[in-house]
Scaffold this active site. Structure first.
Site, PDB file in Angstrom:
ATOM      1  CE  LYS A 139      -7.286  -0.327   6.116  1.00  0.00           C
ATOM      2  NZ  LYS A 139      -7.977   0.099   4.906  1.00  0.00           N
ATOM      3  CG  HIS A 148      -1.893   0.973   1.406  1.00  0.00           C
ATOM      4  ND1 HIS A 148      -1.639   2.248   1.843  1.00  0.00           N
ATOM      5  CD2 HIS A 148      -3.227   0.918   1.176  1.00  0.00           C
ATOM      6  CE1 HIS A 148      -2.775   2.933   1.871  1.00  0.00           C
ATOM      7  NE2 HIS A 148      -3.756   2.151   1.474  1.00  0.00           N
ATOM      8  CB  CYS A 152      -3.664   3.234  -1.582  1.00  0.00           C
ATOM      9  SG  CYS A 152      -4.886   4.492  -1.273  1.00  0.00           S
ATOM     10  CG  ASP A 190       0.490  -2.587   6.064  1.00  0.00           C
ATOM     11  OD1 ASP A 190      -0.495  -2.807   6.786  1.00  0.00           O
ATOM     12  OD2 ASP A 190       0.440  -1.848   5.061  1.00  0.00           O
ATOM     13  CD  GLN A 207      -6.919  -4.652   3.942  1.00  0.00           C
ATOM     14  OE1 GLN A 207      -7.873  -5.402   4.199  1.00  0.00           O
ATOM     15  NE2 GLN A 207      -7.090  -3.378   3.656  1.00  0.00           N
TER      16      GLN A 207
HETATM   17  N1  PMP Z   1      -1.808  -0.847   4.545  1.00  0.00           N
HETATM   18  C1  PMP Z   1      -2.755  -1.581   3.955  1.00  0.00           C
HETATM   19  C2  PMP Z   1      -2.410  -2.949   3.452  1.00  0.00           C
HETATM   20  C3  PMP Z   1      -4.046  -1.070   3.826  1.00  0.00           C
HETATM   21  O1  PMP Z   1      -4.992  -1.792   3.234  1.00  0.00           O
HETATM   22  C4  PMP Z   1      -4.328   0.231   4.316  1.00  0.00           C
HETATM   23  C5  PMP Z   1      -5.699   0.844   4.168  1.00  0.00           C
HETATM   24  N2  PMP Z   1      -6.278   0.699   2.913  1.00  0.00           N
HETATM   25  C6  PMP Z   1      -3.305   0.942   4.937  1.00  0.00           C
HETATM   26  C7  PMP Z   1      -2.068   0.371   5.032  1.00  0.00           C
HETATM   27  C8  PMP Z   1      -3.521   2.309   5.490  1.00  0.00           C
HETATM   28  O2  PMP Z   1      -4.400   2.249   6.563  1.00  0.00           O
HETATM   29  P1  PMP Z   1      -4.985   3.586   7.212  1.00  0.00           P
HETATM   30  O3  PMP Z   1      -5.524   4.405   6.073  1.00  0.00           O
HETATM   31  O4  PMP Z   1      -6.056   3.105   8.126  1.00  0.00           O
HETATM   32  O5  PMP Z   1      -3.872   4.269   7.911  1.00  0.00           O
END
Ligand code: PMP
Length: 409
Positions: free
Chosen positions: A229, A126, A367, A203, A206
């Site tokens: 999430k 991401h 993203c 990270d 997910q």
């Molecule tokens: N890493 C991953 C794999 C994600 O899916 C996301 C959110 N789409 C993020 C980081 C960022 O998370 P947040 O916007 O809640 O900070």
């Protein structure tokens, strides 16, 4: 997979937002990878906190401050239990995954990444696990290196040993890809990195939503995730860090609560974890996150995982039966994420037509633009599953996609 492993109708009934009709149809929510819906228990915990206990934490001598501090610190312990951390001091409350990664970049990155060094990430990250490392590398004169991904969306494990060099200062990698659903072999990656004394940040945005996570078993040095999430509130997230690692790092933001004493000449920083939590934290967010975790523990994360695999198998078969639909991300080990293209219909058109049917999915680059480039697409449509989704939700999606095809025939 035999079935969901829990009473799906009961779980579904715990999420009030799902009870509504949109555009004259029952809501079908298939966008939980973007954000999860909240069970009543979370909404109640937040209301209860603001109704009975709210005060600023750690500073007050009065009863409300005591209660708020207790609730906040209890939430930290709930998180510790959930991710099986050894010590409650290893849990730092932040805004979300993005801030957790930026915290590590601003502390570990600033301290340890120098000219000529390397930071290793993967092609399925991401943007929040790419951009902070680009910033660190730019500032330090270091180089960002990337583990490639194969056609199915699996990490090219055969390349990892050569990419972990004596110049590598950190491996920063996602546990589960938000765009593909691929699950990475974190334990194996940690073993490889640690064999060369390279710390690992994971990270977990997910992963914590789909299966049990044990940070001690994984052995990683940092683990980041977002409350929203995980069916908790927005504005709260977690950075787990090994105590010895956290204690070795400089502070992140300066301000109240992260200090022991301040004179105009010198500040003595507070101990971990408070050293990394400057300013008034999101107390209600932490309380809500703890309620979400207790909810998931009551359902059972093994059951959540079983449901995910059961519904993913059903949805994969159902989507593959649609002529012209191509799944992007077909790793054998994945979670309930279905990214796809449908002939040459633009993913945004797919999303807009489905929306008319009351079906919420995500469209775009998720993203993860470098990953989209890897697969030669600008965007995909993405349906993502959570513990409250049913086969009927998937059936509605399939019906909606047939409608999309009719419109574009
Ligand atoms: N890493 C991953 C794999 C994600 O899916 C996301 C959110 N789409 C993020 C980081 C960022 O998370 P947040 O916007 O809640 O900070």
């Amino acid at each position: 997979m035999s079935g969901p492993g829990f009473d799906l109708a009961r779980v579904r009934a715990d999420f009030p937002i799902l009870r509504q009709e949109v555009r004259g149809r029952p809501l079908v929510y298939l966008d939980s990878a973007a954000t999860g819906q909240k069970p009543q228990a979370v909404l109640d915990a937040i209301t209860r906190y603001y109704t009975h206990d709210n005060a600023n934490v750690h500073r007050g001598v009065h009863i409300l401050s005591e209660r708020a501090t207790q609730a906040f610190e209890d939430a930290r312990e709930t998180v510790r239990r959930f991710i099986h951390a050894k010590d409650v001091r290893e849990v730092i409350f932040v805004r979300g995954t993005t801030e957790a990664i930026n915290l590590v970049a601003a502390t570990y990155g600033r301290k340890h990444v120098g000219p000529g060094d390397e930071v290793l990430i993967s092609a399925m990250e991401h943007h929040s696990n790419i951009v902070p490392w680009q910033m660190v590398c730019d500032a330090a004169g270091a180089k960002l290196r990337v583990i490639p991904v194969d056609e199915r969306g699996e990490l090219r494990m055969d390349t990892v040993d050569a990419l972990l060099t004596e110049k590598t200062r950190l491996l920063a990698i996602t546990h589960v890809s938000n765009a593909l659903g691929s699950v990475n072999p974190i334990k194996e990656l940690v073993a490889k990195a640690h064999a060369k004394n390279i710390p690992v940040l994971v990270d977990g945005a997910q992963s914590v939503t789909h299966f049990p996570v044990d940070v001690q078993d994984l052995g990683c040095d940092f683990y980041a995730f977002s409350g929203h999430k995980l069916f908790g509130p927005t504005g709260i997230g977690v950075l787990y860090g090994k105590l010895s690692m956290l204690e070795s790092l400089p502070p992140y933001q300066g301000g109240g609560d992260m200090i022991l004493s301040v004179t105009m000449e010198k500040t003595v920083y507070n101990r971990v974890p408070h050293r990394f939590e400057a300013g008034t934290p999101d107390m209600a967010g932490a309380v809500g996150l703890a309620a979400a975790i207790r909810y998931l523990e009551a359902v059972g994360m093994q059951n959540v995982s079983q449901h995910d695999q059961w519904l993913l198998a059903y949805a994969t078969d159902a989507l593959q039966s649609i002529p012209g639909l191509k799944l992007v991300g077909t790793a054998p080990h994945k979670t309930g994420v279905l990214s796809f293209t449908l002939e040459d219909v633009h993913p945004h058109d797919v999303g807009t037509i489905l929306d008319q049917e009351g079906i919420c999915i995500r469209t775009g680059h998720h993203c993860a633009q470098p990953l989209m480039q890897r697969f030669g697409v600008a965007a995909t449509a993405r349906a993502s599953l959570a513990l409250y989704n049913t086969r009927e939700d998937v059936d509605a999606l399939v019906k909606g996609l047939h409608k999309v095809k009719e419109v574009f025939a």
